[in-house]
Design a protein around this motif. Structure first.
Motif, PDB file in Angstrom:
ATOM      1  N   ASP A 290       0.850  -1.188   0.000  1.00 16.14           N
ATOM      2  CA  ASP A 290       0.000   0.000   0.000  1.00 16.14           C
ATOM      3  C   ASP A 290       0.890   1.244   0.000  1.00 16.14           C
ATOM      4  N   PRO A 291       0.848   2.082  -1.035  1.00 15.00           N
ATOM      5  CA  PRO A 291       1.701   3.268  -1.066  1.00 15.00           C
ATOM      6  C   PRO A 291       1.515   4.185   0.130  1.00 15.00           C
ATOM      7  N   ALA A 292       0.324   4.161   0.738  1.00  9.50           N
ATOM      8  CA  ALA A 292       0.073   5.020   1.895  1.00  9.50           C
ATOM      9  C   ALA A 292       0.868   4.572   3.113  1.00  9.50           C
ATOM     10  N   ARG A 293       1.265   3.307   3.148  1.00 11.10           N
ATOM     11  CA  ARG A 293       2.015   2.766   4.286  1.00 11.10           C
ATOM     12  C   ARG A 293       3.474   2.480   3.941  1.00 11.10           C
ATOM     13  N   ALA A 294       3.845   2.682   2.704  1.00 13.10           N
ATOM     14  CA  ALA A 294       5.190   2.322   2.248  1.00 13.10           C
ATOM     15  C   ALA A 294       6.121   3.523   2.282  1.00 13.10           C
ATOM     16  N   VAL A 295       7.406   3.233   2.210  1.00 17.75           N
ATOM     17  CA  VAL A 295       8.429   4.273   2.068  1.00 17.75           C
ATOM     18  C   VAL A 295       9.389   3.858   0.963  1.00 17.75           C
ATOM     19  N   TYR A 296      10.011   4.849   0.391  1.00 17.46           N
ATOM     20  CA  TYR A 296      11.061   4.631  -0.614  1.00 17.46           C
ATOM     21  C   TYR A 296      12.338   5.209  -0.032  1.00 17.46           C
ATOM     22  N   ILE A 297      13.426   4.447  -0.046  1.00 14.23           N
ATOM     23  CA  ILE A 297      14.643   4.826   0.672  1.00 14.23           C
ATOM     24  C   ILE A 297      15.824   4.908  -0.299  1.00 14.23           C
ATOM     25  N   THR A 298      16.597   5.968  -0.159  1.00 15.50           N
ATOM     26  CA  THR A 298      17.834   6.111  -0.921  1.00 15.50           C
ATOM     27  C   THR A 298      18.823   6.911  -0.081  1.00 15.50           C
ATOM     28  N   ASN A 299      19.983   7.235  -0.655  1.00 13.37           N
ATOM     29  CA  ASN A 299      21.016   8.013   0.019  1.00 13.37           C
ATOM     30  C   ASN A 299      21.492   9.145  -0.877  1.00 13.37           C
ATOM     31  N   VAL A 300      22.138  10.124  -0.268  1.00  9.26           N
ATOM     32  CA  VAL A 300      22.769  11.183  -1.059  1.00  9.26           C
ATOM     33  C   VAL A 300      23.913  10.604  -1.873  1.00  9.26           C
ATOM     34  N   LEU A 301      24.739   9.768  -1.257  1.00 11.94           N
ATOM     35  CA  LEU A 301      25.857   9.117  -1.942  1.00 11.94           C
ATOM     36  C   LEU A 301      25.519   7.652  -2.189  1.00 11.94           C
ATOM     37  N   PRO A 302      25.746   7.147  -3.394  1.00 11.08           N
ATOM     38  CA  PRO A 302      25.466   5.743  -3.663  1.00 11.08           C
ATOM     39  C   PRO A 302      26.630   4.815  -3.349  1.00 11.08           C
ATOM     40  N   TRP A 303      27.806   5.383  -3.029  1.00 13.14           N
ATOM     41  CA  TRP A 303      28.983   4.562  -2.736  1.00 13.14           C
ATOM     42  C   TRP A 303      29.480   4.843  -1.332  1.00 13.14           C
ATOM     43  N   ARG A 304      30.003   3.813  -0.695  1.00 13.24           N
ATOM     44  CA  ARG A 304      30.463   3.932   0.689  1.00 13.24           C
ATOM     45  C   ARG A 304      31.781   4.704   0.760  1.00 13.24           C
ATOM     46  N   PRO A 305      31.867   5.744   1.603  1.00 11.16           N
ATOM     47  CA  PRO A 305      33.146   6.416   1.828  1.00 11.16           C
ATOM     48  C   PRO A 305      34.071   5.521   2.644  1.00 11.16           C
ATOM     49  N   PRO A 306      35.382   5.625   2.446  1.00 14.25           N
ATOM     50  CA  PRO A 306      36.324   4.789   3.202  1.00 14.25           C
ATOM     51  C   PRO A 306      36.186   5.013   4.704  1.00 14.25           C
ATOM     52  N   GLN A 307      36.216   3.902   5.459  1.00 12.97           N
ATOM     53  CA  GLN A 307      36.105   3.934   6.919  1.00 12.97           C
ATOM     54  C   GLN A 307      34.856   4.691   7.394  1.00 12.97           C
ATOM     55  N   ASN A 308      33.837   4.736   6.533  1.00 14.97           N
ATOM     56  CA  ASN A 308      32.566   5.397   6.887  1.00 14.97           C
ATOM     57  C   ASN A 308      32.758   6.873   7.256  1.00 14.97           C
ATOM     58  N   ARG A 309      33.744   7.512   6.658  1.00 18.60           N
ATOM     59  CA  ARG A 309      33.966   8.933   6.942  1.00 18.60           C
ATOM     60  C   ARG A 309      32.807   9.760   6.382  1.00 18.60           C
ATOM     61  N   ASP A 310      32.709  11.009   6.832  1.00 18.66           N
ATOM     62  CA  ASP A 310      31.678  11.903   6.319  1.00 18.66           C
ATOM     63  C   ASP A 310      31.969  12.260   4.864  1.00 18.66           C
ATOM     64  N   PRO A 311      30.951  12.344   4.030  1.00 16.53           N
ATOM     65  CA  PRO A 311      31.175  12.788   2.647  1.00 16.53           C
ATOM     66  C   PRO A 311      31.709  14.213   2.613  1.00 16.53           C
ATOM     67  N   THR A 312      32.557  14.499   1.631  1.00 21.24           N
ATOM     68  CA  THR A 312      33.089  15.847   1.479  1.00 21.24           C
ATOM     69  C   THR A 312      32.079  16.727   0.747  1.00 21.24           C
ATOM     70  N   PRO A 313      32.182  18.040   0.890  1.00 22.01           N
ATOM     71  CA  PRO A 313      31.283  18.931   0.132  1.00 22.01           C
ATOM     72  C   PRO A 313      31.379  18.716  -1.371  1.00 22.01           C
ATOM     73  N   GLU A 314      32.584  18.404  -1.864  1.00 22.65           N
ATOM     74  CA  GLU A 314      32.743  18.171  -3.304  1.00 22.65           C
ATOM     75  C   GLU A 314      31.994  16.922  -3.742  1.00 22.65           C
ATOM     76  N   GLU A 315      32.032  15.873  -2.944  1.00 22.88           N
ATOM     77  CA  GLU A 315      31.309  14.646  -3.280  1.00 22.88           C
ATOM     78  C   GLU A 315      29.804  14.876  -3.259  1.00 22.88           C
ATOM     79  N   ILE A 316      29.338  15.616  -2.277  1.00 25.36           N
ATOM     80  CA  ILE A 316      27.906  15.914  -2.196  1.00 25.36           C
ATOM     81  C   ILE A 316      27.474  16.724  -3.413  1.00 25.36           C
ATOM     82  N   ALA A 317      28.264  17.724  -3.779  1.00 20.63           N
ATOM     83  CA  ALA A 317      27.897  18.609  -4.896  1.00 20.63           C
ATOM     84  C   ALA A 317      27.840  17.856  -6.216  1.00 20.63           C
TER      85      ALA A 317
END
Length: 266
Positions: free
Chosen positions: A155-182
């Motif tokens: 039911d679309p009313a009860r469902a969610v769609y999930i994604t991320n800003v970055l599709p690839w994992r940064p090394p050691q789970n570090r924060d994405p850089t502003p350049e990567e986000i842009a």
């Protein structure tokens, strides 16, 4: 007949030659240079100077490629979600791609009313190729279940769609850089346009930076705003809730706010 040189005389002669500057023995026999023909002693003529060739001018340098422009063009050409995923897989300007196992594109129901945008994949997400499948994802599922929602609800009313800003994992789970986000933001924008949700949930600082141009999730959370042309609610990321459990009460308040908005109460 002259007698052979004694050892001491030969040594004295050698030392005398060394003092005169002779440091190498070129031949076994001495050379009488008065007997060398004059032609052999004449200096050799200098070789004729070769005309110098003009160095060809270097070709004009092509301007550097702007990854944001490349991403913007690739995202605009994507007519559906499959084409967008392929365009992101072909995007060669983000170094995160080189160290990741999988491209993490989405999970959930594409017809859902709510689209959740997280930050970046972690280890489990990178291995499985889906967002929010580790401990943070399990907490998210429990949070959604508390207000009667699920990522795989039909039911679309009860469902969610999930994604991320970055599709690839940064090394050691570090924060994405502003350049990567842009450089990846055009793909996120096109992703929202193709899914066309009613509401967007921005989970975490990286998601807020991409969607709002601002950080500070503690200050932003719980207040409705606009992102990607739609009503958006910033919330704590489940990974942050695992590190700071005292914020779960704020997350519960935000979930109730989301539920009320979906039910038309606000």
């Amino acid at each position: 007949m002259e007698s052979e040189l004694s050892y001491h005389a030969a040594r004295a002669l050698l030392e005398w030659h060394i003092e005169l500057g002779a440091t190498e023995a070129i031949g076994d026999l001495p050379v009488n240079r008065y007997e060398i023909p004059a032609a052999a002693l004449a200096p050799k003529p200098a070789p004729e100077a070769q005309p110098t060739r003009a160095t060809p001018p270097l070709p004009p340098q092509s301007p550097e490629v702007d990854p944001v422009d490349v991403a913007r063009a690739a995202a605009a050409d994507a007519a559906d979600l499959g084409a967008l995923e392929a365009a992101m897989a072909d995007f060669a300007h983000c170094d995160l791609k080189m160290g990741a196992r999988n491209l993490v594109f989405f999970d959930g129901n594409p017809a859902a009313r709510v689209m959740i945008i997280g930050e970046a994949p972690g280890r489990d997400e990178d291995m499985q190729g889906k967002p929010f499948v580790g401990r943070a994802g399990q907490l998210l599922d429990r949070m959604l279940a508390a207000i009667g929602m699920a990522r795989h609800a039909e039911d679309p009313a009860r469902a969610v769609y999930i994604t991320n800003v970055l599709p690839w994992r940064p090394p050691q789970n570090r924060d994405p850089t502003p350049e990567e986000i842009a450089m990846l933001l055009p793909f996120v924008q096109r992703h929202v346009e193709l899914v066309d949700p009613e509401l967007v949930v921005l989970m975490g600082n990286t998601s807020c930076q991409a969607g709002l141009g601002r950080r500070g999730i503690t200050r932003l959370r719980g207040t409705w705003t606009q992102a990607y042309g739609r009503p958006a609610l910033p919330m704590f990321h489940p990974a942050g809730l695992l590190r700071n459990p005292h914020n779960k009460r704020h997350a519960w308040a935000d979930l109730l706010e989301l539920q009320a908005r979906l039910e038309g109460q606000t």
